[in-house]
Motif scaffolding. Structure first.
Motif, PDB file in Angstrom:
ATOM      1  N   GLN A  14      34.824  12.904  41.440  1.00 31.84           N
ATOM      2  CA  GLN A  14      33.399  13.508  41.513  1.00 31.84           C
ATOM      3  C   GLN A  14      32.733  13.449  40.114  1.00 31.84           C
ATOM      4  O   GLN A  14      31.530  13.328  39.970  1.00 31.84           O
ATOM      5  CB  GLN A  14      33.700  14.804  42.097  1.00 31.84           C
ATOM      6  N   LYS A 141      45.736  21.144  49.307  1.00 30.97           N
ATOM      7  CA  LYS A 141      45.179  22.033  48.205  1.00 30.97           C
ATOM      8  C   LYS A 141      45.989  23.159  48.328  1.00 30.97           C
ATOM      9  O   LYS A 141      45.935  23.863  49.260  1.00 30.97           O
ATOM     10  CB  LYS A 141      43.818  21.950  48.343  1.00 30.97           C
ATOM     11  N   VAL A 146      38.096  27.858  45.266  1.00 30.64           N
ATOM     12  CA  VAL A 146      36.812  26.858  45.833  1.00 30.64           C
ATOM     13  C   VAL A 146      37.467  25.984  47.135  1.00 30.64           C
ATOM     14  O   VAL A 146      38.188  25.276  47.069  1.00 30.64           O
ATOM     15  CB  VAL A 146      36.387  26.000  44.950  1.00 30.64           C
ATOM     16  N   VAL A 148      37.824  23.146  49.609  1.00 32.65           N
ATOM     17  CA  VAL A 148      37.303  21.737  49.252  1.00 32.65           C
ATOM     18  C   VAL A 148      37.198  21.212  50.534  1.00 32.65           C
ATOM     19  O   VAL A 148      37.848  21.230  51.777  1.00 32.65           O
ATOM     20  CB  VAL A 148      38.809  20.940  48.675  1.00 32.65           C
ATOM     21  N   ASN A 153      34.521  12.646  50.865  1.00 34.76           N
ATOM     22  CA  ASN A 153      35.299  13.177  49.670  1.00 34.76           C
ATOM     23  C   ASN A 153      35.556  11.896  49.258  1.00 34.76           C
ATOM     24  O   ASN A 153      36.565  10.917  49.414  1.00 34.76           O
ATOM     25  CB  ASN A 153      36.278  13.932  50.025  1.00 34.76           C
ATOM     26  N   GLU A 223      27.734  20.244  39.579  1.00 32.60           N
ATOM     27  CA  GLU A 223      28.643  21.041  40.064  1.00 32.60           C
ATOM     28  C   GLU A 223      29.927  20.543  39.731  1.00 32.60           C
ATOM     29  O   GLU A 223      31.040  21.382  39.642  1.00 32.60           O
ATOM     30  CB  GLU A 223      28.390  21.302  41.724  1.00 32.60           C
ATOM     31  N   TRP A 224      30.106  19.170  39.655  1.00 33.48           N
ATOM     32  CA  TRP A 224      31.401  18.655  39.092  1.00 33.48           C
ATOM     33  C   TRP A 224      31.779  19.031  37.807  1.00 33.48           C
ATOM     34  O   TRP A 224      33.032  19.063  37.592  1.00 33.48           O
ATOM     35  CB  TRP A 224      31.219  17.190  39.384  1.00 33.48           C
ATOM     36  N   ASP A 226      32.171  22.253  36.632  1.00 36.07           N
ATOM     37  CA  ASP A 226      33.008  23.322  36.797  1.00 36.07           C
ATOM     38  C   ASP A 226      34.120  23.111  38.003  1.00 36.07           C
ATOM     39  O   ASP A 226      35.047  23.455  37.859  1.00 36.07           O
ATOM     40  CB  ASP A 226      32.093  24.617  36.906  1.00 36.07           C
ATOM     41  N   LYS A 227      33.502  22.847  39.026  1.00 38.38           N
ATOM     42  CA  LYS A 227      34.456  22.577  40.166  1.00 38.38           C
ATOM     43  C   LYS A 227      35.479  21.501  40.144  1.00 38.38           C
ATOM     44  O   LYS A 227      36.474  21.707  40.322  1.00 38.38           O
ATOM     45  CB  LYS A 227      33.623  22.214  41.444  1.00 38.38           C
ATOM     46  N   SER A 281      27.491  29.653  35.106  1.00 39.20           N
ATOM     47  CA  SER A 281      28.797  29.328  34.817  1.00 39.20           C
ATOM     48  C   SER A 281      28.911  28.502  33.364  1.00 39.20           C
ATOM     49  O   SER A 281      30.080  28.868  32.868  1.00 39.20           O
ATOM     50  CB  SER A 281      29.062  28.103  35.930  1.00 39.20           C
TER      51      SER A 281
END
Length: 402
Positions: A14, A141, A146, A148, A153, A223-224, A226-227, A281
């Motif tokens: 990602q 996971k 968070v 998923v 994906n 978003e990648w 932090d996630k 964030s």
């Protein structure tokens, strides 16, 4: 021996698909793996052992199984809750496997190679199932933070490409289903696509993968950051530049002088919030970095560590209770009344079946609080209540007393 990871790993796809140069940048930074990640690795091993006995090593004796499991449960990070979550994972895989008309081929913790699409790309797929024309890729996971989704994906699609490269000549696969199993959040999702759609996607990512491998392309905040637990999330200059210039100054087209009305418009609000969506964030990442740096003895100009507020703690409650009882205070006065454990603790204690039978009927799940998100978020917009009757439930039944 530490596990070898590909520069273009599936788990970080990602990031490198959206921000190609981040792959090489991250590789130059220390990997401070978290305790949560280590716990996830342990949970994966427990789940693998359970599935291996069930599907791969069917002749495994109870003695061998118990010996291997005992070794895993001796790990300092072992949590009894891992039994429940991995049992849910095993049940999910069993449902897929037993749903076929014949016994499927099952590969566990299989390293797959997708270097035909991403240079030197490989990764480890938790579970691959193939029967006839159907290929299933399942990923466990362990995270509790968070959720998923399996939908579109990229990590799962890279695993699927690798599985096709490994088994495509042996099995006439035409249909692929991706599964995410995240029991600690009660999150189970699946998404299907055809082999042709997967292969087309693989071709489409070649340019980004090549840029990422070469360390080229443009940095891009999203978003990648932090996630995806990017190692550069705090100190990335691109994030700093974007977050420190949140609003372009309007200028008069003739004079060139800034035009700054006393109030910003709704359009300004929307534009600023679009740019500021990652600001909070990022600031948290900066704070964490500065805190850790100061704690390790480094200096961050303008900042220091101080002793925060401390709450009093009764370290010997039995001694305190005995003294209070001797002083004439009765137990009902100094002890809290009985109360049920929190929902999560209760479910963990009694197991999913008893929880469903005994506690579910007494549970109410109210609608979630309104949450502000960008308009391209996949969740549907709320239907707002516009009248008093809608907002408070029916007609006003208050009657003045006569």
């Amino acid at each position: 021996m530490p596990e070898k990871h590909a520069l273009l790993s599936a788990s970080s796809s990602q990031k490198w698909l959206h921000c190609p140069p981040s792959a090489r940048l991250e590789a130059s930074l220390p990997d401070n793996a978290s305790e949560a990640a280590a716990a996830g690795t342990l949970a994966h091993a427990i789940g693998e052992l359970k599935l291996r006995k069930l599907f791969v090593e069917k002749g495994m004796s109870s003695r061998t199984y118990n010996s291997r499991m005992k070794k895993l449960t001796k790990d300092p990070l072992y949590d009894p809750g891992m039994e429940r979550s991995t049992d849910a994972y095993v049940d999910y895989i069993k449902e897929i496997a037993y749903g076929f008309h014949a016994e499927p081929m099952i590969a566990l913790e299989q390293q797959v190679d997708y270097s035909a699409w991403a240079p030197e790309g490989f990764g480890t797929s938790d579970c691959i199932l193939i029967q006839g024309t159907d290929l299933h890729i399942a990923d466990y996971k362990n995270g509790k933070g968070v959720p998923v989704s399996a939908y579109d994906n990229p990590q799962m699609k890279l695993y699927a490409l690798g599985a096709l490269a490994a088994y495509g000549l042996l099995y006439p696969v035409t249909d692929i289903t991706l599964h995410i199993v995240q029991p600690n959040l009660n999150n189970f999702s699946s998404w299907s696509l055809t082999k042709d759609e997967l292969m087309a996607w693989g071709e489409s990512i070649r340019p980004a993968a090549q840029l990422a491998f070469e360390g080229k392309g443009d940095f891009c905040q999203g978003e990648w950051c932090d996630k995806g637990f990017c190692r550069a999330a705090a100190l990335c200059r691109k994030r700093m530049e974007e977050n420190m210039s949140l609003m372009d100054t309007a200028a008069d087209p003739v004079s060139g002088k800034p035009v700054l009305p006393p109030l910003i418009t709704d359009e300004d609000v929307g534009r600023i919030m679009k740019k500021a969506v990652f600001l909070a964030s990022w600031v948290k990442k900066l704070e964490r970095y500065a805190f850790d740096a100061l704690l390790s003895g480094k200096s961050i100009p303008g900042w220091k560590l101080v002793e925060g507020r401390s709450n009093r703690v009764i370290t010997n409650p039995e001694k305190a209770a005995a003294a209070l009882t001797k002083a004439g205070y009765e137990e009902p006065l100094i002890y809290k009344p009985r109360e049920l454990l929190a929902i999560g603790e209760l479910e963990k204690l009694i197991g999913a079946d008893d929880f469903k039978a005994c506690v579910d009927p007494a549970i109410t799940k109210p609608p979630g609080k309104p949450t502000l998100v960008p308009e391209d978020d996949r969740r549907p917009a709320m239907t707002l209540k516009t009248t008093a009757a809608e907002a408070f439930g029916g007609e006003n039944t208050y009657k003045e007393e006569k």
